[in-house]
Design a protein around this motif. Structure first.
Motif, short mmCIF file in Angstrom:
data_model
loop_
_atom_site.label_atom_id
_atom_site.label_comp_id
_atom_site.label_asym_id
_atom_site.label_seq_id
_atom_site.Cartn_x
_atom_site.Cartn_y
_atom_site.Cartn_z
N PRO A 168 0.72 -1.25 0.11
CA PRO A 168 -0.04 0.07 -0.15
C PRO A 168 0.64 1.13 0.11
O PRO A 168 0.24 2.36 -0.30
CB PRO A 168 -0.60 -0.12 1.37
CG PRO A 168 -0.01 -0.99 2.36
CD PRO A 168 0.68 -1.93 1.15
N PRO A 221 -5.35 8.69 -3.37
CA PRO A 221 -5.96 7.29 -3.12
C PRO A 221 -6.39 7.29 -1.85
O PRO A 221 -5.92 7.37 -0.77
CB PRO A 221 -4.73 6.55 -3.09
CG PRO A 221 -3.77 7.22 -2.69
CD PRO A 221 -3.85 8.67 -3.01
N ALA A 222 -7.86 6.73 -1.90
CA ALA A 222 -8.42 6.25 -0.41
C ALA A 222 -9.26 5.19 -0.57
O ALA A 222 -9.89 5.02 -1.81
CB ALA A 222 -9.33 7.81 -0.31
N ALA A 258 -3.08 5.38 2.91
CA ALA A 258 -2.81 4.35 4.06
C ALA A 258 -1.45 3.87 4.10
O ALA A 258 -0.93 3.59 3.05
CB ALA A 258 -3.77 3.16 3.84
N TYR A 300 -12.77 0.64 -3.06
CA TYR A 300 -11.63 1.20 -3.68
C TYR A 300 -12.08 2.33 -4.87
O TYR A 300 -13.33 2.04 -5.30
CB TYR A 300 -10.71 0.18 -4.27
CG TYR A 300 -9.99 -0.88 -3.57
CD1 TYR A 300 -10.86 -1.71 -2.60
CD2 TYR A 300 -8.78 -0.90 -3.65
CE1 TYR A 300 -10.09 -2.46 -1.77
CE2 TYR A 300 -8.03 -1.58 -2.68
CZ TYR A 300 -8.54 -2.62 -1.87
OH TYR A 300 -8.00 -3.47 -1.00
N MET A 301 -11.39 3.00 -5.05
CA MET A 301 -11.56 4.23 -6.27
C MET A 301 -13.07 4.68 -6.12
O MET A 301 -13.75 4.85 -7.25
CB MET A 301 -11.35 3.58 -7.67
CG MET A 301 -10.06 2.76 -7.87
SD MET A 301 -9.93 1.69 -9.34
CE MET A 301 -10.16 0.27 -8.76
N ILE A 320 -5.87 -7.62 -6.97
CA ILE A 320 -6.98 -6.71 -6.36
C ILE A 320 -7.05 -5.38 -7.09
O ILE A 320 -6.29 -4.54 -7.09
CB ILE A 320 -6.97 -6.50 -4.75
CG1 ILE A 320 -6.71 -7.55 -4.05
CG2 ILE A 320 -7.94 -5.56 -4.35
CD1 ILE A 320 -8.20 -8.41 -3.74
N GLY A 335 0.73 -1.43 -7.33
CA GLY A 335 0.40 -1.08 -5.98
C GLY A 335 -0.36 -2.14 -5.24
O GLY A 335 -1.21 -2.84 -5.93
N GLY A 336 -0.41 -2.12 -3.86
CA GLY A 336 -0.99 -3.31 -3.20
C GLY A 336 -0.76 -4.65 -3.66
O GLY A 336 0.22 -5.31 -3.74
N ASP A 337 -1.79 -5.36 -4.08
CA ASP A 337 -1.75 -6.76 -4.37
C ASP A 337 -1.95 -6.67 -6.01
O ASP A 337 -3.06 -5.98 -6.44
CB ASP A 337 -2.92 -7.65 -3.88
CG ASP A 337 -2.54 -8.90 -4.33
OD1 ASP A 337 -1.82 -9.64 -3.51
OD2 ASP A 337 -3.34 -9.42 -5.47
N THR A 358 -2.75 -5.62 0.15
CA THR A 358 -3.75 -4.59 -0.54
C THR A 358 -4.19 -3.38 0.48
O THR A 358 -4.19 -3.63 1.48
CB THR A 358 -4.92 -5.55 -0.97
OG1 THR A 358 -5.87 -4.55 -1.98
CG2 THR A 358 -5.87 -5.92 0.31
N ALA A 359 -4.33 -2.33 -0.23
CA ALA A 359 -4.56 -0.92 0.30
C ALA A 359 -5.78 -1.13 1.49
O ALA A 359 -5.61 -0.63 2.44
CB ALA A 359 -4.98 -0.01 -0.59
N1 SAH Z 1 -4.19 -3.15 -6.51
C1 SAH Z 1 -4.17 -2.18 -5.57
C2 SAH Z 1 -5.39 -1.32 -5.82
C3 SAH Z 1 -5.31 -0.69 -7.23
S1 SAH Z 1 -6.83 0.47 -7.29
C4 SAH Z 1 -4.32 -2.71 -3.96
O1 SAH Z 1 -4.11 -3.77 -4.05
O2 SAH Z 1 -4.37 -1.81 -3.20
C5 SAH Z 1 -6.22 1.92 -6.84
C6 SAH Z 1 -7.07 2.32 -5.63
O3 SAH Z 1 -6.60 1.77 -4.54
C7 SAH Z 1 -7.12 3.76 -5.29
O4 SAH Z 1 -8.00 4.24 -5.96
C8 SAH Z 1 -7.62 3.54 -3.81
O5 SAH Z 1 -8.83 3.32 -3.74
C9 SAH Z 1 -6.78 2.34 -3.47
N2 SAH Z 1 -5.37 2.68 -2.78
C10 SAH Z 1 -4.14 2.32 -3.45
N3 SAH Z 1 -3.32 2.83 -2.52
C11 SAH Z 1 -4.04 3.44 -1.35
C12 SAH Z 1 -3.52 3.90 -0.19
N4 SAH Z 1 -2.08 3.92 0.05
N5 SAH Z 1 -4.60 4.40 0.99
C13 SAH Z 1 -5.74 4.10 0.49
N6 SAH Z 1 -6.23 3.59 -0.89
C14 SAH Z 1 -5.28 3.18 -1.49
#
Ligand code: SAH
Length: 269
Positions: A18, A235-236, A208, A179-180, A99, A94-96, A124-125
């Protein structure tokens, strides 16, 4: 003789987590170290690139920072070409990778081009967001499951049926992690209010796991207003469900915003 598999062109999709670079898996670190070409997504914290070899080629394909987003088809072509040239290609997401973020589409297109694909999970975030508040996504008393759902559908797709999802979440006691969703929060909140009580607690977490993390807490009825008034932008993630009740209540009684650590400790007590 070298086994055939090591000769096959391969791309590794790696979850960069994240934001906090310490949330990388050991497998991710290893993959980054061994990469000769790295394609780096928008939401990846560039601090994770300190694991990359100084000779690695790093390509930023995100739209933040003033650059236009690289078209998905071009990114996929770039990965195929580099893999066929014998490069050790890592796609940092980003994240996983699985996801949202189109990891599934990338696997399909790479495999269609005859490229072997490996995937390394990341945190994941949505999970990191609630964990930073000491809030669990599931809880035997409050949530029997969790739904990761996007607030942003593909063009031409109707997107999530929010009233139907809300009704299921209410009936089956599910936590919703959206998300998004902040840019379309009015429509999402209206849809959710058709199936969930207005007093359902919600936590919104921006950035996050990063030093600039911000949170806001409210009820579902107050969600759209809170997002706008608090200026919670991307991103939130928005987490809807009773698991966030403790933090939401604490924030209501707080005279000013205490640091996340303090709030989390009091929630746990
Ligand atoms: N694959 C990523 C998600 C990609 S979609 C995962 O697993 O986290 C992108 C969305 O992820 C953003 O619009 C937001 O909703 C969320 N996101 C990604 N990083 C974030 C963070 N640090 N804090 C909060 N939301 C986040």
């Amino acid at each position: 003789m070298t086994p055939l598999s090591t000769l096959s062109p391969t791309v590794t999709l790696v979850g960069a987590g994240p934001g906090d670079p310490e949330l990388l898996t050991l497998k991710a670190v290893k993959a980054i170290q061994q990469a000769t070409v790295l394609l780096v997504d928008d939401l990846v914290n560039v601090a994770v690139l300190e694991h990359a070899s100084p000779s690695a080629r790093i390509v930023h394909v995100g739209k933040r920072g003033g650059c236009k987003s690289t078209p998905q088809a071009f990114i996929e072509k770039l990965m195929v070409m580099a893999a066929l040239e014998g490069e050790n290609v890592v796609r940092l997401k980003g994240g996983d990778p699985f996801i949202f973020g189109r990891g599934g589409e990338e696997v399909e297109s790479l495999q269609a081009a005859g490229i072997q694909v490996k995937v390394v999970n990341g945190i994941t975030a949505g999970l990191a967001a609630v964990t930073s508040l000491n809030v669990p996504l599931t809880h035997r008393d409050h949530a029997h499951g969790v739904v990761f759902v996007t607030g942003h559908a593909k063009p031409g797709d109707d997107g999530t049926d929010w009233p139907a999802l809300a009704a299921s979440a209410h009936q089956a006691k599910l936590t919703l992690v959206i998300y998004m969703g902040v840019s379309g929060v009015e429509q999402i909140a209206d849809g959710l209010l058709a199936g969930l009580p207005a007093h359902t607690p919600v936590a919104i977490v921006q950035h996050a796991s990063l030093p600039q993390q911000r949170e806001a807490f409210c009820t579902l009825a107050e969600l759209a207003r809170t997002v706008r008034e608090q200026g919670m932008g991307s991103p939130a993630v928005m987490v809807v469900g009773d698991v966030t009740a403790g933090v939401a209540q604490l924030s209501r009684h707080a005279t000013d915003t205490p640091p996340a650590e303090d709030r989390a400790t009091r929630f746990a007590a």
